[in-house]
Design an enzyme around this catalytic site. Structure first.
Site, PDB file in Angstrom:
ATOM      1  N   LYS A 137       0.712  -1.273   0.089  1.00  9.72           N
ATOM      2  CA  LYS A 137       0.228  -0.083  -0.053  1.00  9.72           C
ATOM      3  C   LYS A 137       0.795   1.349   0.066  1.00  9.72           C
ATOM      4  O   LYS A 137       1.766   1.321   0.879  1.00  9.72           O
ATOM      5  CB  LYS A 137      -0.941  -0.061   1.392  1.00  9.72           C
ATOM      6  N   GLU A 178     -20.455  -4.502   9.631  1.00 10.40           N
ATOM      7  CA  GLU A 178     -20.934  -3.783  10.448  1.00 10.40           C
ATOM      8  C   GLU A 178     -22.271  -4.306  10.935  1.00 10.40           C
ATOM      9  O   GLU A 178     -22.679  -4.151  12.007  1.00 10.40           O
ATOM     10  CB  GLU A 178     -21.681  -2.560   9.326  1.00 10.40           C
ATOM     11  N   ARG A 225     -25.919  -0.731   6.551  1.00 10.67           N
ATOM     12  CA  ARG A 225     -25.548  -2.398   6.154  1.00 10.67           C
ATOM     13  C   ARG A 225     -26.218  -3.146   7.320  1.00 10.67           C
ATOM     14  O   ARG A 225     -26.276  -4.313   7.205  1.00 10.67           O
ATOM     15  CB  ARG A 225     -24.206  -2.611   5.773  1.00 10.67           C
TER      16      ARG A 225
END
Length: 655
Positions: free
Chosen positions: A306, A393, A421
């Site tokens: 990353k 979530e 969600r």
């Protein structure tokens, strides 16, 4: 094949500050078809040029930096090997998609990304045929791509069309991704899943799957040999297609015995390849060419870095996930402005630590956002009472319900658009039982440049209709702190929503728990009143600060209007509403949320139920029934008609 151009990035050292300049090879790529005309040996140059351009552009017009830098080679390889847009690439989240946008005809518009009227910071099918599915929330790529791959099998002439799902190691831990993986081998399809494993999300990855991925290894050579043996046995009639699953499971068992490890993907009858170096573009191209025409679902595991290509981003990918503006040479970022105002999330994080010191039953939960929500402050102070459950979530909410059922008081910190969600979990696993869970809903309202997938516009609407749910929104820092103190002793579900960005400078937050004043549930407050005023402006949440500015605008024009901060959407302040409807003929409601079904609708319903002997003009201001694109918060508020000037104009028009 065409030779690699003699002019490379190294030969054309442009001043990094010349934002409009485009590296030479990249300037010749108007679509992936142009990319595919190049020899494979030119691809490392394309990758370097893409990174150079991203550094120049994103240093001035910020966006999601580290993810896009890390995924450059994967994206170049995918567009090189597959016939996009006929073949489909389905992104997950889309943080890593900038190289994709640059290669698919949007280079000239890239400096407009995440701005009003410009291109989106995420893949959007409304923007380009190369963007195959909306990508703003995590973990949906496998399910969406699987649907496309099966649809192709059912469509004459499309059976050989390729579909690739690109998903990260954080996203694949989400429940929806597991559901897609579990279903992938149940129906005929040739889906290819690319698992981009950079061992990072926004914050460090958590959970058993992350630890598993860091150990997993299976060679491409092994899979190629297995395929040859299987084909040889099938061609001789020793194995039929009906026995393929049993053979796969037997092979997987042998491989697990040899490698002394289990392979979760092959346990689901998904062929596994890798891991390979995802930042070696030629190696990725080679492997993709080897496996692209294979039948059946398969997964290619690639390791990437990353922030690849920018030292500071490689060293600190969390900070450089979305770093804002920076110096493209030194990597230095502007310091904080002298403005002393705190971020809403910081007020939340510091206050939760104060409350947790005073109440041992308080626990904190977030879904992969300890830094984004500032729950990291409690994680540092009370590591055993703070839980980051990853991109899950729904699990976060049900987990909170379990903690509450066993005597704890969870504070669940999740962004508004992500909490959508977990809606069933909020209803079924918390609210029906009346459990004392406090939902701290960050990034509520218009969030700005992240655009349509990230605006938190629906929480007031979807929470208001849940029986037993208390819903509030603070206008300033002390109100947020007071609501949190109130919630800590409330024996039932309670939601507090607050926006992205800085709190008003005044009044400032307090730093001792004894200074926090609890707010009575269902009680609003008067912000300003003037004699003989005929109009009341009712607000909920931080947007009340725009109403205060509107009142000053009106006052300068000789028009009087009064302001009430209702604080609570549910329960509404009956006493205050009764006084307001008796005193005023004109009422304007303002909310930074969906106009239909939210705060204004609740006030309208209250008036319909309780006021029969008086005609009241009511104007409801909020976000219209439309999808709102990206832009600054100020620009979007003006477009939606909830900025100070718009509020003042509505009051004038009602007189």
């Amino acid at each position: 094949m065409e030779e690699i151009p003699s002019t490379t990035v190294a030969d054309t050292k442009e001043e990094v500050g010349t934002h409009s300049s485009v590296p030479p090879l990249l300037s010749r790529i108007y679509s992936p078809e142009d990319l595919r005309r190049l020899p494979v040996g030119a691809l490392p140059v394309v990758c370097r040029e893409l990174r150079d351009y991203l550094i120049k552009s994103l240093s001035r017009n910020p966006g999601h930096f580290a993810s896009s830098m890390g995924a450059v080679e994967i994206i170049v390889a995918l567009h090189y090997v597959f016939n996009t847009p006929v073949d489909r690439i389905v992104f997950d989240v889309g943080h890593q998609a900038y190289a994709h946008k640059l290669l698919t005809g949007r280079l000239k518009d890239f400096n407009t990304q995440r701005t009003l009227g410009g291109i989106s910071g995420f893949p959007s099918p409304m923007e380009s045929p190369y963007d195959t599915f909306v990508a703003g929330h995590a973990s949906n790529s496998i399910s969406a791509a699987l649907g496309m791959a099966i649809a192709d099998k059912l469509t004459p002439g499309s059976e050989k069309r390729k579909t690739v799902a690109l998903i990260g190691d954080a996203s694949i831990s989400g429940g929806l991704a597991f559901e897609g993986l579990n279903n992938a081998a149940n129906n005929p399809n040739d889906l290819l899943i690319i698992l981009n494993d950079n061992e990072m999300s926004i914050d460090d990855n958590v959970g058993a799957l992350h630890r598993y991925l860091s150990r997993l290894h299976t060679s491409v050579g092994y899979n190629r040999l297995r395929k040859k043996i299987y084909d040889a046995f099938r061609n001789r009639g020793y194995i039929g297609d009906h026995g393929k699953g049993r053979i796969m499971r037997f092979n997987n068992s042998v491989k697990a015995l040899i490698n002394n490890q289990q392979n979760i993907f092959e346990g689901l009858n998904i062929r596994y390849f890798g891991p390979i170096d995802g930042n070696d573009v030629e190696a990725v191209v080679k492997v993709l060419n080897e496996i692209k025409d294979m039948e059946g679902p398969r997964i290619l595991h690639v390791h990437t870095v990353k922030g690849k290509g920018f030292a500071k981003a490689e060293e600190d990918p969390t900070t450089w996930h979305a770093p804002g503006k920076f110096d493209p040479h030194s990597g230095e970022r502007p310091g904080k402005s002298p403005d002393c105002a705190m971020l809403w999330q910081e007020v939340f994080g510091q206050t939760l630590v104060m409350l947790a010191r005073d109440n041992d039953d308080i626990v904190g939960i977030t879904a992969a956002m300890p830094s984004g929500t500032s729950l990291g402050l409690m994680m540092k102070a009370f590591p055993k009472r703070t839980f980051d459950v990853g991109i899950s979530e729904g699990h976060a909410v049900t987990f909170a319900g379990g903690l509450a059922a066993a005597g704890k008081h969870p504070f669940v910190a999740i962004y508004s658009s992500f909490l959508q969600r977990a809606y069933d979990n909020i209803i079924h696993d918390v609210s029906i039982q009346g459990l004392p869970v406090t939902f701290c809903i960050d990034r509520a309202g218009l969030v700005g440049e992240d655009g349509v997938t990230h605006h938190g516009l629906f929480d007031l609407v979807y929470l208001r209709c849940i029986p037993g749910m208390a819903v509030a929104a603070p206008m300033d820092s002390p109100s947020l702190q007071g609501l949190m103190l109130t919630a800590s002793s409330h024996d039932g579900p309670l939601a507090i929503r607050y926006p992205r960005g800085k709190t008003p400078k005044m009044p400032a937050p307090v730093y001792e728990i004894d200074e926090i004043k609890a707010l009575e549930i269902g009680k609003g407050r008067i912000i300003s009143q003037q004699a003989d005023s005929q109009t009341a402006i009712l607000t909920i949440g931080e947007i009340g600060n725009e109403a205060m500015k509107a009142i000053e605008i009106l006052k300068n024009g000789g028009i009087k209007a009064d302001h009430y901060d209702m604080i609570w959407l549910k329960p509404l302040d009956d006493t205050l509403l009764k006084e307001i409807t008796e005193r005023y003929n004109c009422i304007v409601t303002v909310e930074d949320g969906a106009r239909q079904g939210g705060f204004g609708s609740a006030v309208a319903q209250w008036i319909a139920d309780n006021v029969a002997d008086k005609q009241i003009k009511l104007k409801i201001l909020g976000i219209p029934d439309a999808w709102i694109a990206q832009g600054s918060v100020a620009e979007l508020r003006e477009l939606a008609g909830i900025d100070a000037q718009s509020i003042a104009l509505e009051v004038k028009n009602m007189r």
